[in-house]
Design an enzyme around this catalytic site. Sequence first.
Site, PDB file in Angstrom:
ATOM      1  N   CYS A   1       0.806  -1.222   0.000  1.00 56.99           N
ATOM      2  CA  CYS A   1       0.000   0.000   0.000  1.00 56.99           C
ATOM      3  C   CYS A   1       0.840   1.274   0.000  1.00 56.99           C
ATOM      4  O   CYS A   1       0.289   2.376  -0.054  1.00 56.99           O
ATOM      5  CB  CYS A   1      -0.945  -0.009   1.196  1.00 56.99           C
ATOM      6  SG  CYS A   1      -1.879  -1.535   1.330  1.00 56.99           S
TER       7      CYS A   1
ATOM      8  N   HIS B   1      -3.169   7.419   6.510  1.00 57.68           N
ATOM      9  CA  HIS B   1      -3.315   6.126   5.840  1.00 57.68           C
ATOM     10  C   HIS B   1      -4.723   5.617   6.132  1.00 57.68           C
ATOM     11  O   HIS B   1      -5.400   5.141   5.234  1.00 57.68           O
ATOM     12  CB  HIS B   1      -2.252   5.155   6.324  1.00 57.68           C
ATOM     13  CG  HIS B   1      -2.272   3.845   5.616  1.00 57.68           C
ATOM     14  ND1 HIS B   1      -2.096   3.754   4.249  1.00 57.68           N
ATOM     15  CD2 HIS B   1      -2.461   2.571   6.060  1.00 57.68           C
ATOM     16  CE1 HIS B   1      -2.172   2.484   3.884  1.00 57.68           C
ATOM     17  NE2 HIS B   1      -2.403   1.745   4.969  1.00 57.68           N
TER      18      HIS B   1
ATOM     19  N   GLU C   1      -1.833   4.535  14.033  1.00 61.34           N
ATOM     20  CA  GLU C   1      -1.458   5.767  13.328  1.00 61.34           C
ATOM     21  C   GLU C   1      -1.769   6.999  14.167  1.00 61.34           C
ATOM     22  O   GLU C   1      -0.999   7.964  14.183  1.00 61.34           O
ATOM     23  CB  GLU C   1      -2.169   5.839  11.975  1.00 61.34           C
ATOM     24  CG  GLU C   1      -1.659   6.978  11.110  1.00 61.34           C
ATOM     25  CD  GLU C   1      -2.274   7.024   9.727  1.00 61.34           C
ATOM     26  OE1 GLU C   1      -1.840   7.873   8.924  1.00 61.34           O
ATOM     27  OE2 GLU C   1      -3.196   6.227   9.445  1.00 61.34           O
TER      28      GLU C   1
ATOM     29  N   LYS D   1      -9.949   7.716   2.474  1.00 63.41           N
ATOM     30  CA  LYS D   1     -10.335   6.335   2.180  1.00 63.41           C
ATOM     31  C   LYS D   1     -11.766   6.051   2.632  1.00 63.41           C
ATOM     32  O   LYS D   1     -12.359   5.056   2.212  1.00 63.41           O
ATOM     33  CB  LYS D   1      -9.373   5.351   2.862  1.00 63.41           C
ATOM     34  CG  LYS D   1      -7.999   5.250   2.205  1.00 63.41           C
ATOM     35  CD  LYS D   1      -7.182   4.127   2.825  1.00 63.41           C
ATOM     36  CE  LYS D   1      -5.801   3.995   2.180  1.00 63.41           C
ATOM     37  NZ  LYS D   1      -4.876   5.042   2.619  1.00 63.41           N
TER      38      LYS D   1
ATOM     39  N   HIS E   1      -9.824   1.657  -0.315  1.00 64.15           N
ATOM     40  CA  HIS E   1      -8.371   1.490  -0.282  1.00 64.15           C
ATOM     41  C   HIS E   1      -7.885   1.033  -1.650  1.00 64.15           C
ATOM     42  O   HIS E   1      -8.138  -0.099  -2.058  1.00 64.15           O
ATOM     43  CB  HIS E   1      -8.001   0.474   0.791  1.00 64.15           C
ATOM     44  CG  HIS E   1      -6.544   0.459   1.124  1.00 64.15           C
ATOM     45  ND1 HIS E   1      -5.596   1.152   0.399  1.00 64.15           N
ATOM     46  CD2 HIS E   1      -5.852  -0.194   2.101  1.00 64.15           C
ATOM     47  CE1 HIS E   1      -4.403   0.946   0.920  1.00 64.15           C
ATOM     48  NE2 HIS E   1      -4.533   0.131   1.952  1.00 64.15           N
TER      49      HIS E   1
ATOM     50  N   PHE F   1       1.517  -3.578   3.879  1.00 66.74           N
ATOM     51  CA  PHE F   1       1.800  -4.915   4.402  1.00 66.74           C
ATOM     52  C   PHE F   1       3.298  -5.192   4.238  1.00 66.74           C
ATOM     53  O   PHE F   1       3.897  -4.878   3.207  1.00 66.74           O
ATOM     54  CB  PHE F   1       1.012  -5.969   3.622  1.00 66.74           C
ATOM     55  CG  PHE F   1      -0.437  -6.082   4.004  1.00 66.74           C
ATOM     56  CD1 PHE F   1      -0.992  -5.305   5.003  1.00 66.74           C
ATOM     57  CD2 PHE F   1      -1.262  -6.989   3.352  1.00 66.74           C
ATOM     58  CE1 PHE F   1      -2.324  -5.427   5.359  1.00 66.74           C
ATOM     59  CE2 PHE F   1      -2.603  -7.120   3.692  1.00 66.74           C
ATOM     60  CZ  PHE F   1      -3.129  -6.336   4.683  1.00 66.74           C
TER      61      PHE F   1
END
Length: 413
Positions: free
Chosen positions: A163, A303, A314, A335, A340, A399
């Site tokens: 990502c 994010h 976060e 998002k 996403h 990831f």
Amino acid sequence: MKHRVVVTGVGLVTPVGLNPSDTWQGLLAGKSGAGPITKFDPQHLQVRFACEVKGFDALQYIDRKEAKRYDLFAQLAIAASHQAITQAGLEGRFPNPERTGVVIGSGIGGMMTFEEQCSIYLTKGPDRVSPFFIPMFIPDIAGGLVSIRYGLKGPNFCTVSACSSSANAIGESYDLIRLGVADCMVTGGSEAAISGLAIAGFQNMKALSTRNDAPQLASRPFDKERDGFVLGDGGAVVVLESLEHATARGATILGELIGYGMSADAYHMVQPPPDGEGAQRAMRACLEDGGIDPTEVDYINAHGTSTPQGDIAETQAVKAVFGAHAKKLVFASTKSMTGHLLGAAGALEFVVSLYVATTGDMPPTINQTSPDPDCDLDCVPNTRVHRPVQVALSNSFGFGGHNVTLAVRRFEP
């Protein structure tokens, strides 16, 4: 001497709009791009909705023969690149193609092609597999096709960091320009991973929201009722140039990229450390790289995927980096509307941060009905706001523990 790096073109094909203007207006209006999956029959899946790109016609950008030979992720990259190059005033006339490069990231590449050709191999045999399978599937083909289309002979590669892929693409292009390796870069990301195989993989690891009865309410970063992210497709590309190069050709400058930070969690395949330690280091590295005082940051595009653990980590990271100033800045997640976009998310959200920095308009984080006390920063819940902005940051975490932060501001000569 390091060169200043400016943005002169933007291209977006997203779940909320087929171009930058429509996407931006959709985000400001709080428009959700989520809905039932239409690309294939999803009835055999637990999750049957996503943020698809709607109404996209590849034939506006490529011919019918090319469309058959390019996976959707590559088509989206070409479309976004065309938009960005056209806005930059470079269509058909790059001043120095040998010093103009392409870096387009993708977390997965041609997922739809992979799934389709695997099925053909297993049911019809190896002789029926398409000779275009490999070039349609490999993630780097998007950048390759863009460079071929426009004759761009400078640095050309693909960043693959889940990502964070397209955020890395923009950051690496930034470095190539400011270090004098290139004068101009076409860079960003694309993804088209809404397929049965991808949905099955994400749903089985419990990463996706399961709100089949209310798709538009499913992506809800920082909300107490969040239950996972919503998968999205799209492409986002920008044209970056050295200030000297842009000025010499009389380009319109949209904003300035001023910082790039990276780190690794070295913690877990898919989960961040609870305190967001890796994210902290990426943000700090970005601030140091740009010579940015934390109090200059007025907006962070989070994010913010809408996962229970990720949003809290976060939030903790932002508090650790910005201290008391964290309560004064806006920390929002678009998002909630786009879903996403995986490898394309970072580039899309960099463009959002660019627009926020240059206009002061901030899209909302929608679907905020039950605020999570552990996510207690100002996410601009449900309604857009307008505030002065000195610097905007964009966070991307992938990831594998890949963390990237980019910083942008309004251009000042």
